[in-house]
Design a protein around this motif. Structure first.
Motif, PDB file in Angstrom:
ATOM      1  N   PRO A  50     -11.888  24.966 -85.113  1.00 26.28           N
ATOM      2  CA  PRO A  50     -13.230  25.316 -84.649  1.00 26.28           C
ATOM      3  C   PRO A  50     -13.228  25.508 -83.129  1.00 26.28           C
ATOM      4  O   PRO A  50     -12.590  24.746 -82.393  1.00 26.28           O
ATOM      5  CB  PRO A  50     -14.077  24.094 -85.031  1.00 26.28           C
ATOM      6  N   ALA A  51     -13.933  26.521 -82.660  1.00 22.64           N
ATOM      7  CA  ALA A  51     -13.998  26.788 -81.219  1.00 22.64           C
ATOM      8  C   ALA A  51     -14.552  25.582 -80.464  1.00 22.64           C
ATOM      9  O   ALA A  51     -14.140  25.310 -79.340  1.00 22.64           O
ATOM     10  CB  ALA A  51     -14.847  28.025 -80.953  1.00 22.64           C
ATOM     11  N   ALA A  52     -15.447  24.829 -81.098  1.00 24.78           N
ATOM     12  CA  ALA A  52     -16.040  23.655 -80.450  1.00 24.78           C
ATOM     13  C   ALA A  52     -15.020  22.548 -80.207  1.00 24.78           C
ATOM     14  O   ALA A  52     -15.251  21.657 -79.393  1.00 24.78           O
ATOM     15  CB  ALA A  52     -17.192  23.119 -81.303  1.00 24.78           C
ATOM     16  N   ALA A  53     -13.880  22.586 -80.892  1.00 27.02           N
ATOM     17  CA  ALA A  53     -12.850  21.558 -80.728  1.00 27.02           C
ATOM     18  C   ALA A  53     -11.951  21.833 -79.529  1.00 27.02           C
ATOM     19  O   ALA A  53     -11.231  20.943 -79.078  1.00 27.02           O
ATOM     20  CB  ALA A  53     -12.002  21.464 -81.987  1.00 27.02           C
ATOM     21  N   VAL A  54     -11.975  23.048 -79.004  1.00 25.04           N
ATOM     22  CA  VAL A  54     -11.077  23.436 -77.914  1.00 25.04           C
ATOM     23  C   VAL A  54     -11.657  23.000 -76.574  1.00 25.04           C
ATOM     24  O   VAL A  54     -12.810  23.290 -76.256  1.00 25.04           O
ATOM     25  CB  VAL A  54     -10.815  24.958 -77.931  1.00 25.04           C
ATOM     26  N   VAL A  55     -10.844  22.282 -75.811  1.00 29.20           N
ATOM     27  CA  VAL A  55     -11.220  21.888 -74.445  1.00 29.20           C
ATOM     28  C   VAL A  55     -10.352  22.681 -73.477  1.00 29.20           C
ATOM     29  O   VAL A  55      -9.221  23.035 -73.800  1.00 29.20           O
ATOM     30  CB  VAL A  55     -11.040  20.368 -74.204  1.00 29.20           C
ATOM     31  N   THR A  56     -10.892  22.991 -72.323  1.00 28.46           N
ATOM     32  CA  THR A  56     -10.129  23.756 -71.344  1.00 28.46           C
ATOM     33  C   THR A  56     -10.077  23.026 -70.017  1.00 28.46           C
ATOM     34  O   THR A  56     -10.979  22.271 -69.658  1.00 28.46           O
ATOM     35  CB  THR A  56     -10.735  25.160 -71.128  1.00 28.46           C
ATOM     36  N   ASP A  57      -8.983  23.263 -69.306  1.00 26.00           N
ATOM     37  CA  ASP A  57      -8.797  22.748 -67.949  1.00 26.00           C
ATOM     38  C   ASP A  57      -8.089  23.862 -67.187  1.00 26.00           C
ATOM     39  O   ASP A  57      -6.876  24.019 -67.301  1.00 26.00           O
ATOM     40  CB  ASP A  57      -7.977  21.464 -67.967  1.00 26.00           C
ATOM     41  N   GLY A  58      -8.869  24.666 -66.501  1.00 24.74           N
ATOM     42  CA  GLY A  58      -8.305  25.841 -65.844  1.00 24.74           C
ATOM     43  C   GLY A  58      -7.839  26.824 -66.899  1.00 24.74           C
ATOM     44  O   GLY A  58      -8.593  27.200 -67.785  1.00 24.74           O
ATOM     45  N   ASP A  59      -6.557  27.202 -66.839  1.00 28.14           N
ATOM     46  CA  ASP A  59      -5.992  28.129 -67.817  1.00 28.14           C
ATOM     47  C   ASP A  59      -5.455  27.420 -69.056  1.00 28.14           C
ATOM     48  O   ASP A  59      -4.995  28.075 -69.989  1.00 28.14           O
ATOM     49  CB  ASP A  59      -4.857  28.946 -67.186  1.00 28.14           C
ATOM     50  N   LEU A  60      -5.490  26.098 -69.066  1.00 31.59           N
ATOM     51  CA  LEU A  60      -4.968  25.342 -70.199  1.00 31.59           C
ATOM     52  C   LEU A  60      -6.022  25.171 -71.281  1.00 31.59           C
ATOM     53  O   LEU A  60      -7.203  25.033 -70.992  1.00 31.59           O
ATOM     54  CB  LEU A  60      -4.497  23.956 -69.748  1.00 31.59           C
ATOM     55  N   ALA A  61      -5.578  25.169 -72.533  1.00 30.06           N
ATOM     56  CA  ALA A  61      -6.462  24.920 -73.674  1.00 30.06           C
ATOM     57  C   ALA A  61      -5.846  23.793 -74.488  1.00 30.06           C
ATOM     58  O   ALA A  61      -4.630  23.709 -74.637  1.00 30.06           O
ATOM     59  CB  ALA A  61      -6.620  26.168 -74.530  1.00 30.06           C
ATOM     60  N   GLY A  62      -6.687  22.929 -75.009  1.00 27.84           N
ATOM     61  CA  GLY A  62      -6.182  21.819 -75.804  1.00 27.84           C
ATOM     62  C   GLY A  62      -7.180  21.394 -76.858  1.00 27.84           C
ATOM     63  O   GLY A  62      -8.328  21.844 -76.877  1.00 27.84           O
ATOM     64  N   VAL A  63      -6.718  20.550 -77.758  1.00 26.16           N
ATOM     65  CA  VAL A  63      -7.563  19.946 -78.778  1.00 26.16           C
ATOM     66  C   VAL A  63      -7.255  18.460 -78.834  1.00 26.16           C
ATOM     67  O   VAL A  63      -6.167  18.024 -78.461  1.00 26.16           O
ATOM     68  CB  VAL A  63      -7.344  20.580 -80.176  1.00 26.16           C
ATOM     69  N   ARG A  64      -8.208  17.684 -79.296  1.00 23.49           N
ATOM     70  CA  ARG A  64      -7.974  16.259 -79.519  1.00 23.49           C
ATOM     71  C   ARG A  64      -7.540  16.096 -80.967  1.00 23.49           C
ATOM     72  O   ARG A  64      -8.211  16.563 -81.883  1.00 23.49           O
ATOM     73  CB  ARG A  64      -9.233  15.469 -79.227  1.00 23.49           C
ATOM     74  N   VAL A  65      -6.390  15.431 -81.140  1.00 27.08           N
ATOM     75  CA  VAL A  65      -5.799  15.238 -82.458  1.00 27.08           C
ATOM     76  C   VAL A  65      -5.849  13.755 -82.783  1.00 27.08           C
ATOM     77  O   VAL A  65      -5.537  12.909 -81.935  1.00 27.08           O
ATOM     78  CB  VAL A  65      -4.340  15.753 -82.472  1.00 27.08           C
ATOM     79  N   ALA A  66      -6.239  13.427 -84.022  1.00 24.16           N
ATOM     80  CA  ALA A  66      -6.287  12.030 -84.457  1.00 24.16           C
ATOM     81  C   ALA A  66      -4.861  11.481 -84.497  1.00 24.16           C
ATOM     82  O   ALA A  66      -3.983  12.046 -85.147  1.00 24.16           O
ATOM     83  CB  ALA A  66      -6.936  11.921 -85.826  1.00 24.16           C
TER      84      ALA A  66
END
Length: 106
Positions: A50-66
């Motif tokens: 889901p797009a709502a799960a993606v976090v960004t920091d500058g050019d970086l993209a990440g997700v929180r994984v259980a």
């Protein structure tokens, strides 16, 4: 939904004129009207989140994984964004549990 009667390629490459029959009982569409269509030309399996799960920091993209000790931030490489989901090209495996914020990421 439509029934395609035929198509004619143009010199523009990748562009076709398509004759299609569309149900129009309520006469909402005018005869001879034009439309732009995206017609898939094959299937392609991808991993999406889901797009709502993606976090960004500058050019970086990440997700929180259980994880065992809680949520781990995992940096990922993203591809296309379509209809509320984001394609994951690398950094995540199928079956991993991705956490989505309750507020939808807002």
């Amino acid at each position: 939904r439509a029934v395609v009667e035929g198509d004619v390629p143009s010199s523009a490459g990748g562009v076709y004129t398509v004759n299609a029959l569309v149900a129009n009982a309520d006469r909402a569409l005018l005869s001879g009207g034009a439309a732009t269509l995206a017609i898939p030309s094959g299937r392609h399996a991808v991993l999406v989140v889901p797009a709502a799960a993606v976090v960004t920091d500058g050019d970086l993209a990440g997700v929180r994984v259980a994880g065992r000790a809680g949520a781990d931030l995992r940096w990922i490489k993203v591809g296309r964004r379509t209809g509320g989901v984001v394609e994951v090209l690398s950094g995540l495996r199928a079956g991993e549990r991705v956490l989505v914020p309750r507020d939808g990421g807002a």
